[in-house]
Design an enzyme around this catalytic site. Structure first.
Site, short mmCIF file in Angstrom:
data_model
loop_
_atom_site.label_atom_id
_atom_site.label_comp_id
_atom_site.label_asym_id
_atom_site.label_seq_id
_atom_site.Cartn_x
_atom_site.Cartn_y
_atom_site.Cartn_z
N GLY A 15 -7.39 -9.75 3.78
CA GLY A 15 -7.40 -8.91 5.20
C GLY A 15 -6.10 -8.55 5.76
O GLY A 15 -5.56 -7.80 5.04
N THR A 56 8.75 0.52 8.75
CA THR A 56 7.87 1.41 7.77
C THR A 56 6.86 0.53 7.04
O THR A 56 6.04 1.00 6.23
CB THR A 56 9.03 1.51 6.55
OG1 THR A 56 9.79 0.50 6.09
CG2 THR A 56 10.01 2.79 6.94
N GLY A 83 8.85 12.57 1.43
CA GLY A 83 9.65 11.14 1.88
C GLY A 83 9.55 11.29 3.17
O GLY A 83 9.00 12.35 4.12
N LEU A 139 2.11 -5.72 1.61
CA LEU A 139 3.04 -6.57 0.86
C LEU A 139 2.96 -6.85 -0.64
O LEU A 139 3.96 -7.24 -1.18
CB LEU A 139 3.11 -7.69 1.66
CG LEU A 139 3.71 -7.54 3.21
CD1 LEU A 139 3.54 -8.86 4.14
CD2 LEU A 139 4.87 -6.99 3.29
N PRO A 182 15.87 8.75 17.20
CA PRO A 182 14.55 9.20 18.12
C PRO A 182 13.86 9.63 17.15
O PRO A 182 13.80 10.08 16.00
CB PRO A 182 15.23 10.30 18.98
CG PRO A 182 16.30 10.80 18.21
CD PRO A 182 17.05 9.44 17.36
N VAL A 225 2.49 -7.82 9.84
CA VAL A 225 3.77 -7.00 9.73
C VAL A 225 3.30 -5.86 10.81
O VAL A 225 2.48 -5.31 11.19
CB VAL A 225 3.74 -6.25 8.45
CG1 VAL A 225 4.28 -7.48 7.35
CG2 VAL A 225 2.68 -5.64 7.84
N LYS A 271 6.46 4.32 21.95
CA LYS A 271 7.73 4.05 21.08
C LYS A 271 8.16 5.40 20.92
O LYS A 271 7.50 6.39 20.15
CB LYS A 271 7.42 3.35 19.96
CG LYS A 271 8.68 3.16 19.11
CD LYS A 271 8.49 2.49 17.58
CE LYS A 271 9.80 2.43 16.82
NZ LYS A 271 9.42 1.80 15.56
N ALA A 327 -3.01 -4.56 6.31
CA ALA A 327 -2.91 -3.68 4.98
C ALA A 327 -4.54 -3.66 4.49
O ALA A 327 -5.18 -2.88 4.23
CB ALA A 327 -2.24 -4.53 3.90
#
Lengths: 502, 431
Positions: free
Chosen positions: A11, A343, A433, A332, A95, A46, A77, A14
């Site tokens: 779970g 990221t 990217g 992960l 930024p 994460v 943010k 991810a």
């Protein structure tokens, strides 16, 4: 073999992002999707700080932004502040937006270089609306009017990742995803093809499926242990291998940006949420003891800690193959890059999107597998280079750790990029990217990588032309006056719903 | 510092390079010299792709100027084969559903025997085929916003126009290269064998047959007919048709130079690469090379290695991908052919496998361009996105039949390009 059932192993962020993404993106296929997780196994949680791409993911799912922010204690943010990276005492903000007029033939940072020389401007930051908004603690939503300066930036969230996972769990279950509580004890594979047939749980239950998504975190239970993906170790470029996370009480108004402060052997994050502040110290165990790292973290908090320190171990790198047979790795289990540029959730999203685009129709086709692995390799490589840049582009020589990262050999692909920028201020651009031109500019200039030469076309600009471009800073200041304080903007946007959640 | 830029060679490429340098590097290069300008200009037509229009406008060559002064006409794409042929148009085909591109649904319809030709679902392609033209709409919700356009020009007239503008910008001529050149731009046709051959392209060269003083029946597209061994390319301009034969007569291998930037010499256009010319990419590539060069110019006294290396990395990729497109439309996508270009191999493999479109950094062609070319020249995908399989085939057919009919209705309402051009030029002249 037609895929009719997808099993997600694990779970956490991810797992539930995969469940939510696939149940929405693949809805027309009417697939059965189930997720196996054990409450006995904790999640890393994460990605408290995120990137603007996450908003597109949420929008694809049809999530209500106010509801989501309220449910996850999220704040807005606009970027990340980096402190003490180039030199102790330095500070800059990376930024989510552009610098200066973007419709110029000459990239703006060259123009600014000349402005600085002419004494017209000290900081390129004054040409960035999100930087100035962050510095003033303000927030305004971007405009869709391409003519407006308010269209030159984007925003993301700082949120409680475990609450985000719970939010997505509710969404997924409401959309037909079946959750199975249980610990995976064994993996049943087809003797001939090697494909996974089922997961055998501690309870004795057998969960069979046609395709499996490994979200088992660092254990990489399916992709690594069962299917034999090899971990490509990048710790010689990204040597931090430990983190300690702790939450503290909120003090003052929450800021619309994340902070990453460089420390003696790593760096420390500070992520302001609506109700608390997330903190963590990422460090390299070769250069710092665990207790020393914890002491640094606990003595530099804004306020009283409200959770026990949570210690994590990791290694930077990625699986050499992220799709093997009838299994892909997401999160992960696919690899790890430290959260310096937020990221983690992006990489989860990238994996889900690539899979939705390449999902097998009929049997597994090696061409799809190869393409998925190529796309994800490209994502990882380019993010890796950008992260390594933060460590390598430093003048710090005050600790063995900084001496190491400053003088280490770096990936050839990054060396080429840095040489190009140092010599002539050229940012190597690419189409596929994550981090584009403004991001590289922010870190280069923020960490004192000043080009030896600039675009010679800049020298042909008249002072009147330069002065005309300077007007943008005044326009930014004017717009800032119309923006609300971040806390007020939050309260107006989702305050009522947040109160309901609390 | 007094900087001199010398342009080695003559004709359109030389004057265009000179105009580019004098306008885009104004104030940086005090002296621009065209060396050996007497080189004769090849006759024929030339295509300004949609990607090049704004760059040309920045040089003072607005589309109105181009149309008026170089016998220009608006181009919507290329037609392969005799009418109705197959049209690769600038713009989109069909419309996506469930975030899945149209060509996946078209593949399903084709398998079911219920598909019209792929280009019948493109307004740009249908307008091209029927010689219609209007400028596209800016409203993304309208069907009339789904196409792009380039401009077909008379090469000789364009060269004269560009030369006059370059001379007006102060460009001089010389018999020999000046000794003090800061930068030399070579546009002389590549002599001998290319150092980096493009093996997927046949060794052939273009030869202009004639320029017929006969107005093309259709101004909105250029035509490529014949076999891969000998192709006839017919390019319209407003008052005539330019014809070129691509044949094996000269046996010049297609390819490019290995390092277009070396020392202070940069090879661009015909000096950097040699293509047969079916896709008429000369002008687009030349302008893109000049633009890249301008963005990487070294500062005073700076070593050239690093920027030169970056220029070579990007320019060679750009050329290789253009060669991919030329090879594809000239037959490299046929099932029996082995392809040697790794990038083209991946494009074809991924497309045939499941209709996936692979594009790369530094591409000049768009994803839409590749969809049109791959559907036309690489066969039908073996599989489609599973997401395109959800809807019943009757519903898919109904939906896209409606789309195709809308295209047909729109085309029937639009004016013939001759009429449109006459009105446009009259109106512009009057104002």
């Amino acid at each position: 073999m037609q895929i009719r059932k997808i099993v997600i192993a694990g779970g956490g962020t991810a797992g539930w992002m995969s469940a939510a993404g696939l149940c929405r993106l693949l809805k027309p296929l009417g697939l059965e999707i189930c997720l196996v997780e054990s409450e006995q196994i904790g999640t890393v949680g994460v990605g408290e700080a995120t990137l603007p791409h996450m908003r597109f993911f949420n929008r694809t799912l049809g999530l209500d932004e106010r509801e989501l922010m309220a449910a996850t204690n999220a704040t807005f943010k606009l970027g990340i502040e980096f402190r003490d990276w180039g030199r102790i005492g330095d500070s800059y903000i990376h930024p989510f937006g552009d610098y200066g007029p973007v419709d110029q033939a000459i990239p703006f940072h060259h123009v600014w270089h000349r402005m600085k020389e002419e004494g017209l401007s000290e900081r390129i930051d004054d040409f960035s609306l999100p930087v100035r908004m962050s510095e003033r603690g303000k927030f305004g939503f971007p405009s869709e009017d391409a003519e407006s300066l308010m269209s030159t930036f984007s925003y993301a969230y700082q949120l409680d990742a475990s609450l985000y996972a719970k939010f997505l769990r509710r969404f997924s279950e409401a959309n037909g995803v079946k959750r199975i509580e249980g610990r995976i004890m064994a993996v049943d594979r087809d003797g001939e093809s090697g494909h996974i047939r089922a997961l055998n749980l501690e309870s004795g239950e057998r969960v069979d499926g046609d395709f499996f998504i490994d979200c088992t975190g660092f254990r990489a239970l399916l992709i690594g242990k069962e299917l034999g993906a090899k971990f490509v170790d990048w710790s010689h470029w990204l040597p931090c291998d430990r983190a300690i996370a702790v939450a503290c009480e909120k003090t003052g108004e929450s800021l619309p940006y994340t902070r990453a402060t460089a420390r003696e052997a790593g760096w420390q994050w500070r992520i302001p949420l609506q109700h608390r502040t997330g903190n963590g110290h990422v460090y390299c165990s070769e250069f710092m003891e665990d207790q020393a790292a914890e002491d640094i973290l606990l003595t530099t908090l804004d306020a009283k800690a409200i959770s026990e320190p949570n210690r994590l171990r990791f290694k930077a790198g990625m699986q050499d193959r992220q799709w093997i047979g009838n299994c892909i790795a997401v999160g992960l289990s696919s690899g790890f890059l430290e959260p310096l540029e937020s990221t983690s959730i992006y990489l989860i999203q990238a994996g889900i999107t690539a899979f939705a685009e390449l999902m097998p129709a009929g049997g597994i086709d090696q061409r799809d597998v190869d393409e998925f692995n190529r796309v994800m390799q490209l994502e990882y490589d380019r993010i890796r280079d950008f992260l390594v840049l933060h460590y390598h582009a430093t003048e710090r020589d005050d600790s063995p750790f900084w001496n190491y990262v400053r003088t280490m050999s770096i990936p050839d692909t990054l060396k080429e990029k840095m040489d190009l920028f140092k010599s002539r201020g050229v940012v190597q651009e690419y189409k596929d990217g994550l981090f584009l031109h403004p991001s590289w500019i922010a870190v280069y200039l923020g960490q004192r990588v000043m080009p030896e030469a600039r675009d010679p076309r800049v020298d042909a600009l008249s002072k009147a032309e330069l002065s005309a471009m300077m007007k943008e800073t005044a326009e930014i200041e004017r717009l800032l006056n119309d923006c609300k304080g971040h806390e007020t903007a939050l309260a107006e946007f989702c305050g009522q719903r947040a109160a309901a959640y609390s | 510092m007094m900087r001199t830029v010398s342009i080695l060679g003559g004709g359109l490429d030389a004057w265009l390079a000179a105009l580019f340098v004098s306008r885009k590097l104004e104030g940086l290069c005090e002296r621009v010299v065209v060396v050996a300008p007497e080189a004769s200009e090849a006759r024929g037509g030339v295509v300004a792709y949609p990607q090049s229009r704004s760059l040309l406008a920045n040089l003072g060559l607005s589309e109105e100027t181009l149309v008026r002064e170089t016998d220009g006409a608006f181009l919507l794409g290329a037609q392969f084969g005799a009418a109705p042929g197959y049209v690769t148009a600038f713009g989109s085909y069909g419309a996506p559903a469930n975030s899945v591109p149209f060509h996946h649904y078209w593949t399903r319809l084709k398998e079911a025997g219920r598909a019209a030709p792929f280009d019948a679902y493109s307004l740009g392609a249908e307008m091209a085929r029927h010689g219609r033209f209007v400028h596209p709409s800016n409203d993304p919700k309208r069907l009339e916003s789904t196409f792009g356009y380039g401009v077909a020009l008379d090469r000789t007239q364009l060269a004269a126009l560009v030369e006059s503008k370059a001379r007006a910008s102060g460009v001089k001529t010389a018999d020999a290269p000046p000794d003090d050149a800061w930068l030399q731009i070579d546009v002389r046709p590549l002599a001998g064998d290319a150092l980096a051959p493009w093996a997927d392209l046949p060794p052939m060269a273009g030869k202009t047959l004639d320029s017929l003083d006969q107005r093309a029946p259709n101004l909105s597209c250029w035509k490529i007919e014949g076999s891969p061994d000998a192709l006839l390319v017919s390019l319209p301009s407003r008052s005539r048709t330019h014809r070129m034969i691509l044949g094996a007569e000269n046996k010049q291998a297609a390819g490019r130079v290995a390092k277009p930037w070396s020392g202070n010499l940069v090879s661009v256009g015909r000096a950097s690469h040699r293509l047969p010319g079916a896709m008429q990419t000369d002008l687009m590539v030349l302008l893109a090379e000049l633009d890249l060069l301008a963005s990487l110019l070294p500062a005073d006294g700076q070593p050239l290695e690093i920027v030169g290396h970056e220029y070579n990395r990007r320019a060679t990729r750009m050329m290789d991908y253009v060669a991919d497109m030329e090879a594809l439309v000239m037959g490299a996508g046929r099932a029996e052919r082995a392809v040697s270009s790794p990038s083209l191999t991946r494009r074809i493999e991924q497309f045939r496998s499941r209709g996936r479109i692979v594009t790369y950094d530094d591409e000049l062609f768009s994803e839409q361009d590749w969809i049109a070319a791959l559907v036309g020249f690489a066969g039908v995908p073996e599989r489609v996105s599973p997401l395109a399989l959800g809807a019943p085939i009757d519903a898919v057919a109904h939906n896209y039949d409606g789309f195709r009919q809308a295209v047909g209705r729109a085309v029937s309402r639009l004016p013939d390009q001759q009429t449109y051009l006459s009105h446009l030029l009259e109106t512009a002249g009057a104002s």
